[in-house]
Design a protein around this motif. Structure first.
Motif: not given
Ligand SMILES: Nc1ncnc2c1ncn2[C@@H]1O[C@H](COP(=O)(O)OP(=O)(O)OP(=O)(O)O)[C@@H](O)[C@H]1O
Ligand SMILES: [Mg+2]
Lengths: 286, 312, 364
Positions: A117, A152-153, A120, A159, A155-156
């Protein structure tokens, strides 16, 4: 110069855990904390002052009234909020099952997933953006050409915060027993999630949501480089035209992210404190 | 595969003496099969990370080795380590290094000071404040510093009226130095957050024991306190360094993209503000950024292995 | 009363030093942890500090070690007043309850720490740590880090570390309380063996009475920051100086009684019991009598009978919980050899088979 005394985080029961951890001289303490405190307060106070500054040092709220009258202010705020809600939704959908699964079925890999996690952090968001452009250019416009790609990005990128919040929430309850108890009563996974896990994880879910949402409201690099005018991008545009409006807006933005963050920090630390009340009560004697 | 191996590796071994009992083959096989099933529930997560993190990252690295027509080349890198790009790499590293160093020192002092008060209000105020400020950053932060020590900032003007002109004494908010100061706003709280747990884990018994064994206060720090705090301090430094190194928004908002820092240069290439000689120069810069973060991580891992062998 | 001393010194040819607490007071804000605390330890003796939680045992040890400054009073070791000497100069070996090993050092480095800060040569240090690791039987684990050692092993290392500096006094604050029963009793015996071998004056805090009775030359019973009684285990048990000591060490029954003459008191349900008369009570006065469970015997039948509520078999004794006709609980301990007496009986009657512990004024 420095003296150490006991550990307040230690388990209750170990006897002499009162008084301070380090007995640094009082002056040292006050000087350090005051200076550091000033460093954090002065910009806020200055911002507030600056945003109310009219011609010839007069007081005015025109920076705020003008902002609120700008259509773009509301539309970009709305866009950011939309992206934020989408990101939070996706995050919870992806992470709750994962975290629960890891705790129940792969407890030994908990650290591995926690480390994953944090990945990123290895790829700066500017680089992620570039990668998104190079690799997803070919995708249908519905994903790549709309703010969906931001969610979408995000979320990453969020993280490292969101995963930790959920992970520690799961860690603090006896998940395995709950799950086994639920299963032994014959409830399926869906029901288990709905009636057992979600209520018990509420704190962690709220924490993760707030952190993620705050991240989305503030994210600038990806949005601006992918040419979406989200709230922070709008803020920079304003800044190039009207400094006092930009400052006013920044102040609002800071306050609006700080308040929920402060609330969750306090709630979380209080919950931690409650769990170790015996030690803290001991501390009160000192 | 690796996940599964890890799973088997850590199969329970009798605690304490460190020897592991060989397992019968049947159990290992069964374990392996179950292992796969156990991983199944995490596949969405892994896949998501793969698509939205690994694919972009790998595509940047791969593209960095290609020219506009897709042929393998190193010329992107050649360009990336010359001229303004080399300068920006150096400036970025310098900025992150200095900013992280300052934050490590100040944050450590603050964490020590906080840990040594028994005042509960101060403690929870600082903890909550750190949690909040560490997540600050980006554009709003830039503007609140503009309002403070910018050209027309409140503090700038206050100092001017007191007869001291910041900007004629070489200070500029819109410089690397200015950025290093602004970055403290989120780096110091981060440092405090990282250091509070290890500081509070220092036990009273260790001080008492060392004292009764004849050690002075400084000997305690030399042999016990510092060795115990050094690993988290190193870790914190690396985290702060990468945080500062990757930061884009604050610098962009503050300098409108005029400062030579890698993320800014890369951003300019992406938004097409700069006429690049080569199509894939940006990817080389991106790969370079990843490389630096990875190097920082490796240095951290090495130091960590050296300094905390008692942890394994 | 009698004090057992041990001045002949141990294998290392040293004999312990006398230790004296003289009117020590120590306050924490509004808590008086110690108040006019006096205690004298003879050379080489092992004194166990016993008392309820918060009675000041740890504070007393910390004052002795110099980790806590008394508000008033004097501490002397040998013939030296050490009251104002800092802990680092006192040469006192300390063992704490747990977690006191330095986690970043191996067992050996922990043991050598005191020598290292004294600037001893590596070769001397190694020799000394070898000697001590051998003494505690952990030579093979010398290069392990604390977290790789079991709790019992860690406490051994802590003991070796404290002994390495050839301390003048050894101070152990609940060194065994984090260990399980078996390790505890074996380590307890080992500590005692080593202590006797070295002849070092030792203070030992424990909550475990059995441990205290087993290991001590003398037991110091503390109560609310003061010394209640300092005596041999036997004397503390059989001849408690105060009601508090009687209650705290072992089990007692409190029963109403009437003084018959200078050495007999008639106790409800049990009958006449002998007691050491100190002239305080005239014949006929109503008193409260404290009697140990094993000073009461049981027999079948009789008219003043008690109901047997519970029997628990404790190995060499059987503990009976009885209820007498006035609904008083009485605890009796009989030797296992007398088990047949209570094998089938629902009721028993009592008689005295030992002296009363204490007789005090004011029965209801
Ligand atoms: N550093 C301190 N600050 C405030 N109060 C203290 C401190 N140390 C001890 N006290 C108080 O002094 C009293 C005696 O404490 P002490 O630790 O000596 O008790 P103890 O007999 O060792 O108890 P235990 O058996 O629980 O270890 C207690 O009421 C305790 O709360
Ligand atoms: Mg104690």
């Amino acid at each position: 110069m420095v003296t150490i005394a006991p550990d307040i985080t230690s388990k209750p029961g170990s006897a002499n855990n009162s008084s301070d951890v380090l007995r640094l001289g009082r002056p040292f303490r006050y000087i350090v904390l005051t200076l550091v405190g000033l460093f954090f307060i002065v910009p806020i106070v200055s911002s507030a002052r600056f945003s109310f500054l009219g011609n010839h040092n007069s007081f005015t709220i025109s920076a705020y009234t003008q902002l609120f009258g700008t259509a773009q202010f509301w539309s970009t705020l709305f866009l950011s909020a939309k992206v934020g809600v989408g990101t939070v939704f996706l995050t919870l959908l992806l992470l709750i099952p994962t975290v629960v699964w890891v705790h129940v079925r792969l407890p030994k890999l908990r650290r591995v997933f926690e480390a994953a996690s944090l990945l990123p952090l290895v790829v700066p968001s500017v680089v992620v953006t570039l990668g998104v452009i190079t690799s997803f250019r070919g995708l249908p416009n519905i994903i790549y050409g709309t703010p969906v790609i931001l969610s979408l990005e995000y979320v990453v990128l969020a993280l490292p915060f969101s995963y930790r919040a959920l992970d520690s929430a799961v860690q603090s309850i006896d998940l395995k027993t709950l799950v086994e108890a639920g299963q032994s009563l014959g409830s399926g996974w869906i029901k288990l999630l709905r009636y057992v896990l979600l209520p018990n994880l509420r704190g962690g879910i709220i924490g993760a949501s707030i952190l993620t949402f705050a991240f989305c409201l503030g994210e600038f690099a990806v949005a601006s480089l992918l040419s979406f005018t989200t709230f922070p991008v709008f803020l920079v545009q304003v800044g190039q035209l009207a400094a006092s409006q930009a400052v006013a807006l920044s102040l609002l933005a800071l306050l609006f992210t700080w308040i929920p963050l402060a609330v969750i920090t306090i709630v979380f630390s209080q919950r931690r404190a409650k769990r170790s009340t015996p030690v803290l009560d001991d501390l009160e004697i000192s | 595969m690796t996940l599964n191996d890890e799973l088997l590796d850590r199969s329970p071994s009798p605690a304490g003496d460190g020897t592991s009992v060989p397992e019968p083959a049947g159990r290992i096989l069964r374990g392996r099969r179950r292992g796969w099933k156990n991983v199944a529930g995490t596949l969405p997560f892994i896949a998501y990370l793969g698509v939205f993190l690994a694919v972009p990252a790998v595509s940047v690295i791969a593209t960095a080795f290609q020219d506009g027509k897709g042929n393998l080349t190193l010329s992107n890198f050649n360009e990336a380590i010359h001229g303004v790009y080399l300068k920006s790499f150096i400036a970025s590293i310098q900025l992150s290094f200095v900013a992280a160093l300052v934050a490590v020192v100040v944050g450590l002092l603050a964490a020590l000071a906080v840990s040594s008060t028994s005042n509960k209000i101060v403690r929870s105020l600082v903890t909550a404040g750190s949690g909040v400020f560490a997540n600050t950053g980006g554009v709003p932060l830039a503007f609140s510093f503009v309002a403070t020590v910018g050209n027309f900032g409140i503090v700038t003007k206050l100092l001017q009226s007191a007869g001291f002109d910041l900007y004629s004494h070489g200070f500029s908010l819109y410089s690397v130095t200015g950025l290093a100061i602004v970055y403290q706003y989120f780096l110091i709280p981060l440092m405090i957050l990282i250091m509070l747990p290890p500081i509070q884990a220092l036990r009273k018994e260790w001080v008492d024991a060392s004292e009764s064994l004849g050690a002075s206060r400084s000997q305690f720090w030399r042999w016990i306190g510092i060795p115990l705090l050094a690993p988290p301090i190193f870790a914190a430094f690396i985290v702060l360094f990468t945080d500062a190194f990757a930061a884009y928004a604050t610098a962009q908002a503050l300098t409108s993209g005029t400062i030579p820092l890698v993320p800014i240069q890369l951003g300019a290439l992406i938004s097409g503000n700069v006429l690049a000689g080569q199509t894939n120069l940006g990817d080389a810069l991106g790969a370079g950024m990843i490389l630096i973060v990875v190097i920082a991580g490796l240095i951290y891992a090495t130091i960590q292995r050296r300094t905390s062998k008692w942890l394994r | 009363m009698k004090t057992k001393t041990n001045t002949q010194g141990g294998r290392y040819g040293r004999s312990g030093l006398p230790v004296e607490f003289d009117g020590i007071a120590r306050n924490f804000k509004d808590v008086a942890a110690l108040k006019s605390f006096n205690l004298h330890a003879d050379p080489g003796e092992l004194i166990v500090l016993l008392g309820p939680s918060g009675c000041g045992k740890t504070t007393a040890l910390r004052v002795l070690a110099g980790l806590e400054m008394p508000d008033s009073g004097r501490v002397t070791i040998g013939n030296h007043d050490v009251t104002s000497l800092p802990a680092a100069k006192r040469n006192i070996g300390m063992v704490f309850q747990s977690y006191s090993l330095f986690p970043n050092m191996t067992a050996r480095e922990n043991v050598e720490f005191g020598l290292r800060v004294r600037g001893q040569k590596q070769s001397d240090r190694t020799a000394r740590s070898n000697e001590l690791l051998e003494l505690i039987g952990l030579k093979d684990q010398a290069d392990r880090y604390p977290h790789q050692l079991s709790g019992g092993q860690q406490q051994r290392v802590a003991l070796a570390r404290a002994l390495a500096i050839k301390p003048e006094v050894l101070v152990l604050d609940e060194p065994l309380s984090a260990l399980d029963a078996k390790v505890r009793s074996s380590l307890r015996d080992e500590i005692r063996r080593i202590q006797l071998e070295l002849g070092i004056t030792t203070f030992f805090v424990t909550h475990d009475q059995e441990e205290a009775l087993a290991i001590a030359d003398r037991i110091a019973v503390m109560h609310q920051g003061q010394l209640e009684q300092l005596d041999t285990p036997l004397a503390v048990y059989t001849n408690p100086a105060t009601e508090f000591v009687a209650e705290f060490v072992g089990t007692v029954n409190r029963l109403p009684g009437k003084v018959i003459n200078s050495n007999t008191v008639e106790v409800a349900t049990v009958g006449p019991i002998n007691y050491a008369y100190d002239g305080a009570f005239p014949s006929g006065s109503q008193v409260e009598v404290l009697v140990r469970p094993e000073s009461i015997g049981v027999r079948d039948g009789g008219d003043d009978t008690c109901r047997v509520l519970a029997k628990s078999f404790l190995g060499s004794t059987i503990k009976l919980t009885l209820l007498d006709k006035s609904d008083r609980l009485i605890i009796v301990a009989i030797p296992t050899s007398e088990a047949a007496l209570v094998a089938n009986s629902e009721t028993v009657s009592l008689y005295s088979r030992g002296d009363a512990l204490l007789v005090k004024d004011g029965a209801r």
